[in-house]
Write a protein that holds these residues in place. Structure first.
Motif: not given
Ligand code: GLU
Length: 281
Positions: A4, A6-8, A40, A184, A202
């Motif tokens: 995955r 999973a950016p903010s 996120e 988070y 990541r």
């Protein structure tokens, strides 16, 4: 095999985000697996719809495809249930401290200190209950959590090999923000398990976070994915890319005439656009 990205959505993606997404995408593609996009966005004050749209544009520009996205802001009930389990185990407590109060107590000259001095851990259950209507976050009682988890907590990193989780130096980390039933750490750990993520890709800047995630997996009976922490791309001055330092975004590179597919091919071959560098190269 499920990976995955999973950016903010608190700003535009930079080259480091793009590199992370390419690695996660390619890992899944090579295994005939799935590549998921997760937004996120539990930080409601800093997340923006235009940045969500920008993430899709940037990933498409790099030539990637993905499943999703899911939005963390729509999954709060999942995190609330996990928080409820930690509460039932007596491993979290309400913290009413402001940032200023924590900063003031940490500047006292008492030698090395955990990140949070544990002030609210010492409130009685009655005192904490009486103040429950006041703004508060939830913190993990780190010592109690480690005692409960018991034994060695091992996770596997693609580069570092087997790693023994050591979250204790991070102290009583925030498990749920003042404005949401998760931080988070809790949301990412619950989602990786709930989404069946087998491989977390990541940046190495999140290596320490994995110590905490491994502990939460033990407490909540969740599986432990494989981890791939990758090196970070640096700017011309050797600094990590960051929105707050004004690092150019993928959108900036596009506006300057770069071609996304060419950029992605270059990254896969270890080539960076001018004015970026790899560590120690
Ligand atoms: N949302 C985090 C970030 O943008 C990444 C979380 C993760 O990959 O676990 O830095």
């Amino acid at each position: 095999m499920v990976s995955r990205f999973a950016p903010s959505p608190t700003g535009r993606l930079h080259l480091g985000h793009g590199w992370s997404a390419i690695l996660a995408h390619d890992l899944a593609a090579a295994a005939g697996g799935r590549f998921l996009l997760r937004i996120e966005d539990i930080d409601g004050a800093r997340s923006r719809a235009e940045h969500v749209a920008g993430i899709g544009e940037d990933l498409r520009w790099l030539g990637l495809d993905w499943e999703g996205p899911v939005f963390q802001s729509q999954r709060l009930a999942l995190y609330d249930a996990a928080l409820g389990r930690l509460r039932a185990m007596g491993l979290v407590y309400r913290c009413f401290c402001t940032r200023a109060e924590i900063a003031a107590s940490l500047s006292a000259p008492h030698g090395p200190q955990p990140a949070y001095p544990g002030t609210c851990r010492r409130l009685s259950a009655e005192e904490a209950e009486a103040r429950a209507a006041a703004p508060h976050c939830w913190r993990l009682d780190m010592a109690a959590a480690l005692a409960r988890a018991g034994g060695d907590l091992i996770w596997h990193d693609a580069a570092a090999g087997p790693v023994r989780a050591d979250p204790a130096p991070q102290g009583d980390i925030v498990i749920a923000r003042k404005d949401a039933p998760a931080s988070y750490h809790l949301a990412a750990t619950v989602d990786d398990a709930e989404q069946g993520v087998t491989d977390v890709v990541r940046g190495v800047d999140l290596f320490e976070a994995t110590h905490v995630h491994r502990l939460l997996q033990a407490l909540l009976d969740l599986p432990t994915p494989r981890y791939h922490h990758h090196r970070l791309i640096l700017d011309a001055t050797g600094q990590r890319l960051a929105k707050r330092r004004g690092s150019p975004s993928l959108a900036d590179l596009r506006a300057a005439g770069a071609d996304g597919a060419t950029l992605a091919e270059g990254l896969r071959a270890g080539r960076l656009p001018t004015s970026f560098s790899w560590p120690n190269s």
